[in-house]
Design an enzyme around this catalytic site. Sequence first.
Site, short mmCIF file in Angstrom:
data_model
loop_
_atom_site.label_atom_id
_atom_site.label_comp_id
_atom_site.label_asym_id
_atom_site.label_seq_id
_atom_site.Cartn_x
_atom_site.Cartn_y
_atom_site.Cartn_z
N HIS A 156 0.84 -1.30 0.09
CA HIS A 156 0.02 -0.15 0.02
C HIS A 156 0.88 1.39 -0.06
O HIS A 156 0.42 2.30 0.30
CB HIS A 156 -0.79 -0.06 1.27
CG HIS A 156 -1.48 -1.05 1.47
ND1 HIS A 156 -2.91 -1.48 0.88
CD2 HIS A 156 -1.34 -2.33 2.09
CE1 HIS A 156 -3.35 -2.71 1.35
NE2 HIS A 156 -2.41 -3.23 1.98
N SER A 277 16.74 21.43 -16.19
CA SER A 277 15.73 22.31 -16.42
C SER A 277 16.28 23.44 -16.91
O SER A 277 17.30 24.08 -16.63
CB SER A 277 14.89 22.42 -15.12
OG SER A 277 14.24 23.76 -15.08
N LYS A 283 18.26 21.36 -10.97
CA LYS A 283 17.36 20.20 -11.16
C LYS A 283 17.96 19.00 -12.02
O LYS A 283 18.96 19.54 -12.94
CB LYS A 283 16.14 20.53 -12.28
CG LYS A 283 15.19 21.27 -11.45
CD LYS A 283 13.87 20.35 -10.58
CE LYS A 283 13.16 19.87 -11.57
NZ LYS A 283 11.91 19.34 -11.18
N GLU A 290 10.84 8.42 -17.05
CA GLU A 290 9.53 9.03 -17.34
C GLU A 290 9.04 8.82 -18.98
O GLU A 290 7.95 8.49 -19.15
CB GLU A 290 9.46 10.69 -17.27
CG GLU A 290 9.77 10.99 -15.84
CD GLU A 290 10.04 12.43 -15.83
OE1 GLU A 290 9.25 13.19 -14.84
OE2 GLU A 290 10.97 12.96 -16.45
#
Length: 472
Positions: A156, A277, A283, A290
């Site tokens: 969970h 970024s 970043k 992704e």
Amino acid sequence: MKMWSGRFRQPLDSEFERWQRSFDFDRRLLRYELAASATHARALKNAGVLSADELISILQGLEQIGERAASEPSFLDDGEAEDVHHFVEKQLAALIGDAGYKLHSGRSRNEQIATDLRLFVRATIDHLRHDLGELCCTLIDRAERTGDAAMPAYTHLQKAEPVLVAHWLLAYVEMFLRDAGRLADCRKRLNVCPLGSGAVAGATLALDRGFMAETLGFHRPTANSIDATSDRDFALEFANVLSLVSLHLSRWAEETILFSSQEYGFLELPEAYSTGSSAMPQKKNPDLLELVRGKCGRILGNATALMVSVKSLPLAYNKDLQETQEPLFDSAATLLAMLPLVAGWIKSVEFHSERMNQVAQSGFMNAWAAATYLVRRGVPSRLAHERIGKAIQICVERNCELQDLPLHELQSVSPAFSQDFYDSLTLASVLEMHDVPGGTAPARVRQAIDAARKRIESLREEVHAHETHAHA
Ligand code: ARG
């Protein structure tokens, strides 16, 4: 020359003519079309339809077409070819004259496309099984190198129990080995040869179908010409297996993205596979992960597109079937490009072992082990669960872990506690306790690594055997 213009009085609408062509994408099948055509030509010669000289010039012509296509990409820029079958016939006639037009004797494009697609899927399966084997090998290498390093396992997405990092990595090996097995099943079923099925009712010449099947490395000829020319089950099955592979990859990607976030801090994203970024200088983004997660969408979409294209089609061949090609090619190309990159990423990622280890020892990850301690001392499991729950309640109030409670306090919760309770709570003994086949006890995980290596070895042998028997 068109393949079918005799009964037509008017030319095709030029826009429609361009729109219905498939050569832009079915050129992908050229090598299979050439192999199948060479086999058909041999069968025609055996049936007495071609002379020995005609066969030789057809075979040489087909070979030249293959060589030119490989060395000169612009050779395929053919604005006239309707599809790969038309392209080969046209080029063959240009090379060897009218004998080229004899190749199509007794056959139909309906059996050709069915054969080409089977050969394409078969070769792609072999390639993918190889790549899945390499990916698993990379995971196993990493698992071996992490030794007895631990991490939290979640259910969970809440902290559950500690496991070895190796155990976690091997979970993905299981998924990908199942996928490799599914591809092998799919290969078995698809490996039958439609050549000789004609347009729908069977070839109009007495062609030796067994010979053609064997020459192309198929187990046997297909059993029914109506089914053979309209069946795309193998493509659907393959696309659905690819959906599962991509689904597994997407689960891995998602979980790994989470673990790479500062909040988890379990791993360092490899710079070679991440980007920054344009706005925020700090970043480092998990682009590979992704995109892997994102590409699952198109692979699932392709499988759906294939199924819906075939749904409700009456027998036998219908031009709708041409629509099954692009999704099939796209899924295959997407996965083939992705698997080596994923393996590269896994080779380069750095685990923050200390952090993982520390998180594996906090948040009551030893609670079930604690309850098991009481069970071993004869406390009924339900009661043991409840007693440890009580102890945890005290810990939550005091912001401490079970092992921080003094013995007298534990004994007021249950008289079954004694000094050795503390030993059973350490990370090492919690891991050790899961000593069953498939469990995370370090000795079991070492056995699992060895067993996984053996399975990769036999996968490699199978793929190799197919490669050496490949005829197309
Ligand atoms: N390009 C066609 C396809 O992909 C080849 C078969 C054409 N057959 C026909 N009867 N028009 O399905």
